[in-house]
Design an enzyme around this catalytic site. Structure first.
Site, PDB file in Angstrom:
ATOM      1  N   ASP A   1       0.853  -1.189   0.000  1.00  0.00           N
ATOM      2  CA  ASP A   1       0.000   0.000   0.000  1.00  0.00           C
ATOM      3  C   ASP A   1       0.886   1.237   0.000  1.00  0.00           C
ATOM      4  OD1 ASP A   1      -3.221   0.566   0.968  1.00  0.00           O
ATOM      5  OD2 ASP A   1      -1.784   2.221   1.114  1.00  0.00           O
ATOM      6  N   ILE A   2       0.518   2.209  -0.807  1.00  0.00           N
ATOM      7  CA  ILE A   2       1.314   3.425  -0.955  1.00  0.00           C
ATOM      8  C   ILE A   2       1.296   4.276   0.319  1.00  0.00           C
ATOM      9  CG2 ILE A   2      -0.461   5.017  -1.853  1.00  0.00           C
ATOM     10  CD1 ILE A   2       1.527   5.659  -4.138  1.00  0.00           C
TER      11      ILE A   2
ATOM     12  N   ASN B   1     -12.857  -2.966   2.261  1.00  0.00           N
ATOM     13  CA  ASN B   1     -13.857  -1.906   2.312  1.00  0.00           C
ATOM     14  C   ASN B   1     -14.762  -2.006   1.099  1.00  0.00           C
ATOM     15  OD1 ASN B   1     -12.675  -0.686   4.635  1.00  0.00           O
ATOM     16  ND2 ASN B   1     -11.075   0.157   3.324  1.00  0.00           N
TER      17      ASN B   1
ATOM     18  N   GLU C   1     -12.242   3.507  -1.448  1.00  0.00           N
ATOM     19  CA  GLU C   1     -11.724   4.588  -2.293  1.00  0.00           C
ATOM     20  C   GLU C   1     -11.481   4.119  -3.720  1.00  0.00           C
ATOM     21  OE1 GLU C   1      -8.144   6.011  -0.463  1.00  0.00           O
ATOM     22  OE2 GLU C   1      -9.197   6.551   1.380  1.00  0.00           O
ATOM     23  N   VAL C   2     -10.971   2.920  -3.857  1.00  0.00           N
ATOM     24  CA  VAL C   2     -10.621   2.414  -5.189  1.00  0.00           C
ATOM     25  C   VAL C   2     -11.637   1.334  -5.581  1.00  0.00           C
ATOM     26  CG1 VAL C   2      -8.852   1.323  -6.609  1.00  0.00           C
ATOM     27  CG2 VAL C   2      -8.177   2.886  -4.762  1.00  0.00           C
TER      28      VAL C   2
ATOM     29  N   HIS D   1     -10.285  -5.313  -3.464  1.00  0.00           N
ATOM     30  CA  HIS D   1      -8.963  -5.570  -2.878  1.00  0.00           C
ATOM     31  C   HIS D   1      -9.150  -5.912  -1.408  1.00  0.00           C
ATOM     32  CE1 HIS D   1      -9.879  -1.262  -2.609  1.00  0.00           C
ATOM     33  NE2 HIS D   1      -9.260  -1.258  -1.439  1.00  0.00           N
TER      34      HIS D   1
ATOM     35  N   HIS E   1      -6.947  -5.595   2.194  1.00  0.00           N
ATOM     36  CA  HIS E   1      -5.771  -5.084   2.879  1.00  0.00           C
ATOM     37  C   HIS E   1      -5.287  -6.198   3.803  1.00  0.00           C
ATOM     38  CE1 HIS E   1      -6.699  -0.673   2.163  1.00  0.00           C
ATOM     39  NE2 HIS E   1      -7.882  -1.207   1.929  1.00  0.00           N
TER      40      HIS E   1
END
Ligand code: AMP
Length: 122
Positions: free
Chosen positions: A33-34, A91, A99-100, A104, A106
């Site tokens: 993760d960025i 999420n 958000e994206v 995905h 995490h």
């Protein structure tokens, strides 16, 4: 919700944006993760165009489902968080603060992560 081909993870999958890859198989890609929220914070994404876990769970093939979960397990092992523990989280939508819009999970680890979520107000 229709899949948006211009979301950032779609661009990563097409190689248009780079990522810090930690694992890949036929059906999934895992990268750092960025904006890490824990010493270990990895995102695992399916290679197919799925918006959310609900979409993925309903629409993906058995091979995609298996490949994705194998990837999560491999990443946890590779990053050494299976012994002390870790957490996966996904999420979805507005209430989940996604958000994206590409499914995905995490994977968090590398420290005591505390309780899962804040208790609800009584
Ligand atoms: P969410 O959709 O709320 O589960 O969060 C999306 C996550 O993607 C956030 O933790 C971001 O820090 C992460 N993120 C966004 N863009 C990138 C990127 N280019 N590379 C790696 N992680 C990213």
């Amino acid at each position: 919700m229709a899949y948006d081909n211009e979301n950032i993870f779609a661009k990563i999958l097409r190689g248009e944006i780079s990522c810090d890859k930690v694992y890949e198989n036929d059906h999934a890609l895992a990268f750092k993760d960025i904006n890490p929220q824990a010493p270990v914070h990895i995102l695992v994404i399916p290679k197919g165009p799925y918006v959310s876990y609900a979409d993925f769970g309903q629409q993906a093939s058995d091979a995609e489902l298996a490949g994705f979960m194998r990837a999560v397990g491999e990443v946890a092992k590779q990053l050494g968080v299976t012994e002390r523990g870790s957490r996966i989280l996904s999420n979805q939508g507005e209430d989940g603060h996604q958000e994206v819009p590409h499914f995905h999970v995490h994977l968090f680890g590398g420290k005591d992560l505390g309780r899962m979520i804040k208790p609800i107000d009584k």
